[in-house]
Scaffold this active site. Structure first.
Site, PDB file in Angstrom:
ATOM      1  N   HIS A  15      43.301  34.583  41.405  1.00 42.18           N
ATOM      2  CA  HIS A  15      43.384  33.928  40.097  1.00 42.18           C
ATOM      3  C   HIS A  15      44.639  33.055  40.071  1.00 42.18           C
ATOM      4  O   HIS A  15      45.449  33.077  40.974  1.00 42.18           O
ATOM      5  CB  HIS A  15      43.496  34.974  38.984  1.00 42.18           C
ATOM      6  CG  HIS A  15      42.304  35.847  38.864  1.00 42.18           C
ATOM      7  ND1 HIS A  15      41.518  35.866  37.757  1.00 42.18           N
ATOM      8  CD2 HIS A  15      41.744  36.747  39.721  1.00 42.18           C
ATOM      9  CE1 HIS A  15      40.524  36.727  37.921  1.00 42.18           C
ATOM     10  NE2 HIS A  15      40.656  37.277  39.114  1.00 42.18           N
ATOM     11  N   SER A  16      44.793  32.345  38.991  1.00 42.42           N
ATOM     12  CA  SER A  16      46.050  31.651  38.759  1.00 42.42           C
ATOM     13  C   SER A  16      46.340  31.746  37.270  1.00 42.42           C
ATOM     14  O   SER A  16      45.408  31.868  36.473  1.00 42.42           O
ATOM     15  CB  SER A  16      45.978  30.184  39.202  1.00 42.42           C
ATOM     16  OG  SER A  16      45.123  29.439  38.376  1.00 42.42           O
ATOM     17  N   PHE A  17      47.524  31.812  36.854  1.00 43.82           N
ATOM     18  CA  PHE A  17      48.698  31.657  37.681  1.00 43.82           C
ATOM     19  C   PHE A  17      49.724  32.677  37.252  1.00 43.82           C
ATOM     20  O   PHE A  17      49.566  33.323  36.222  1.00 43.82           O
ATOM     21  CB  PHE A  17      49.256  30.223  37.547  1.00 43.82           C
ATOM     22  CG  PHE A  17      49.883  29.902  36.204  1.00 43.82           C
ATOM     23  CD1 PHE A  17      51.252  29.919  36.051  1.00 43.82           C
ATOM     24  CD2 PHE A  17      49.094  29.609  35.107  1.00 43.82           C
ATOM     25  CE1 PHE A  17      51.845  29.616  34.827  1.00 43.82           C
ATOM     26  CE2 PHE A  17      49.662  29.309  33.888  1.00 43.82           C
ATOM     27  CZ  PHE A  17      51.042  29.311  33.730  1.00 43.82           C
ATOM     28  N   GLU A  32      47.564  36.747  41.238  1.00 44.49           N
ATOM     29  CA  GLU A  32      47.808  35.592  40.367  1.00 44.49           C
ATOM     30  C   GLU A  32      48.692  34.660  41.181  1.00 44.49           C
ATOM     31  O   GLU A  32      49.867  34.944  41.418  1.00 44.49           O
ATOM     32  CB  GLU A  32      48.501  36.014  39.070  1.00 44.49           C
ATOM     33  CG  GLU A  32      47.644  36.879  38.160  1.00 44.49           C
ATOM     34  CD  GLU A  32      46.569  36.115  37.408  1.00 44.49           C
ATOM     35  OE1 GLU A  32      46.552  34.864  37.490  1.00 44.49           O
ATOM     36  OE2 GLU A  32      45.742  36.762  36.743  1.00 44.49           O
ATOM     37  N   ASN A  73      35.933  37.352  34.840  1.00 44.61           N
ATOM     38  CA  ASN A  73      36.785  38.527  34.987  1.00 44.61           C
ATOM     39  C   ASN A  73      36.832  39.374  33.717  1.00 44.61           C
ATOM     40  O   ASN A  73      37.740  40.167  33.519  1.00 44.61           O
ATOM     41  CB  ASN A  73      38.194  38.138  35.429  1.00 44.61           C
ATOM     42  CG  ASN A  73      38.839  39.266  36.225  1.00 44.61           C
ATOM     43  OD1 ASN A  73      38.191  39.918  37.025  1.00 44.61           O
ATOM     44  ND2 ASN A  73      40.104  39.504  35.987  1.00 44.61           N
ATOM     45  N   ARG A  74      35.842  39.215  32.865  1.00 41.66           N
ATOM     46  CA  ARG A  74      35.620  40.102  31.728  1.00 41.66           C
ATOM     47  C   ARG A  74      34.165  40.590  31.735  1.00 41.66           C
ATOM     48  O   ARG A  74      33.731  41.257  30.819  1.00 41.66           O
ATOM     49  CB  ARG A  74      35.868  39.378  30.392  1.00 41.66           C
ATOM     50  CG  ARG A  74      37.236  38.754  30.207  1.00 41.66           C
ATOM     51  CD  ARG A  74      38.277  39.795  29.893  1.00 41.66           C
ATOM     52  NE  ARG A  74      39.509  39.242  29.379  1.00 41.66           N
ATOM     53  CZ  ARG A  74      40.488  38.739  30.092  1.00 41.66           C
ATOM     54  NH1 ARG A  74      40.360  38.644  31.394  1.00 41.66           N
ATOM     55  NH2 ARG A  74      41.596  38.304  29.535  1.00 41.66           N
ATOM     56  N   TYR A 113      49.325  42.952  28.235  1.00 39.89           N
ATOM     57  CA  TYR A 113      48.095  42.996  27.443  1.00 39.89           C
ATOM     58  C   TYR A 113      47.014  43.696  28.249  1.00 39.89           C
ATOM     59  O   TYR A 113      47.077  43.750  29.473  1.00 39.89           O
ATOM     60  CB  TYR A 113      47.645  41.604  26.985  1.00 39.89           C
ATOM     61  CG  TYR A 113      47.098  40.694  28.066  1.00 39.89           C
ATOM     62  CD1 TYR A 113      45.770  40.766  28.473  1.00 39.89           C
ATOM     63  CD2 TYR A 113      47.909  39.736  28.657  1.00 39.89           C
ATOM     64  CE1 TYR A 113      45.272  39.924  29.453  1.00 39.89           C
ATOM     65  CE2 TYR A 113      47.423  38.894  29.641  1.00 39.89           C
ATOM     66  CZ  TYR A 113      46.100  38.990  30.030  1.00 39.89           C
ATOM     67  OH  TYR A 113      45.611  38.162  31.002  1.00 39.89           O
TER      68      TYR A 113
END
Length: 194
Positions: free
Chosen positions: A61-63, A139, A8-9, A117
């Protein structure tokens, strides 16, 4: 041993500019180039192949119990922020109605603002940037602090799966309504003016 590339980047949207690392041993390592990983190339291929039929994109995704949307690299809002937020809230409401009372409530919003962020190269931002109007990161719920929150107690797996699916169903319905409304609107760019 290094954990590898953070998928995820690794997408080609402001790749490796903020909230990432060039260190292969960082858990935020963006890879050597955009789409360096077979998984991100596969998702890119699917998105591009079906772009004219896609009404919604969700990455799981988590969490944290959140439904997040663009733009994660700088915290600005997309021109589709109203629809993103409205559909996100509808999904969250259904999830909360289905969840256990001690599960955290879902938060819906811009990923950079909610998480406090910024991060570039995310799949939700990439999907949105190429034309998927409703693109989200879910998430999923987690309990604990630090790395412990990523490991969901097996007794909750069925519950989290059921409530998440309920949210996805509502999201798909709402996305379908928006997509159908968009595709039935007249194209005024090609209309003759006499």
């Amino acid at each position: 041993m290094c954990p590898g590339v953070d998928g995820n980047r690794n997408y080609d949207f402001f790749w490796n500019t903020v909230g990432t690392s060039s260190n292969p041993c960082s858990d935020q390592y963006a890879g050597g180039r955009p789409f360096s990983e077979v998984e991100t190339r596969a998702v890119d291929g699917i998105l591009k192949e079906h772009l004219n039929k896609l009404a919604m994109y969700i990455t799981m995704h988590s969490f944290g119990s959140m439904i997040l949307y663009s733009w994660g690299h700088d915290g600005t809002l997309s021109e589709h922020a109203f629809d993103l937020h409205t559909v996100g809230v509808k999904m969250a409401d259904v999830i909360v109605k289905s969840s256990l009372s001690h599960f955290p409530r879902y938060i819906v919003g811009n990923s950079a603002l909610v998480l406090n962020y910024r991060a570039s190269g995310g799949s939700e931002d990439y999907a949105h940037s190429i034309g998927v109007k409703l693109a989200y990161t879910f998430e999923l719920p987690g309990f604990g602090r630090g790395g412990n929150g990523f490991i969901l107690n097996p007794r909750y797996i069925k519950q989290v799966s059921a409530e998440t699916w309920a949210g996805v169903v509502i999201g798909a319905r709402e996305a379908g309504k928006l997509f159908n409304a968009r595709s039935t609107q007249p194209n005024f760019d090609n209309t003759r003016q006499d």
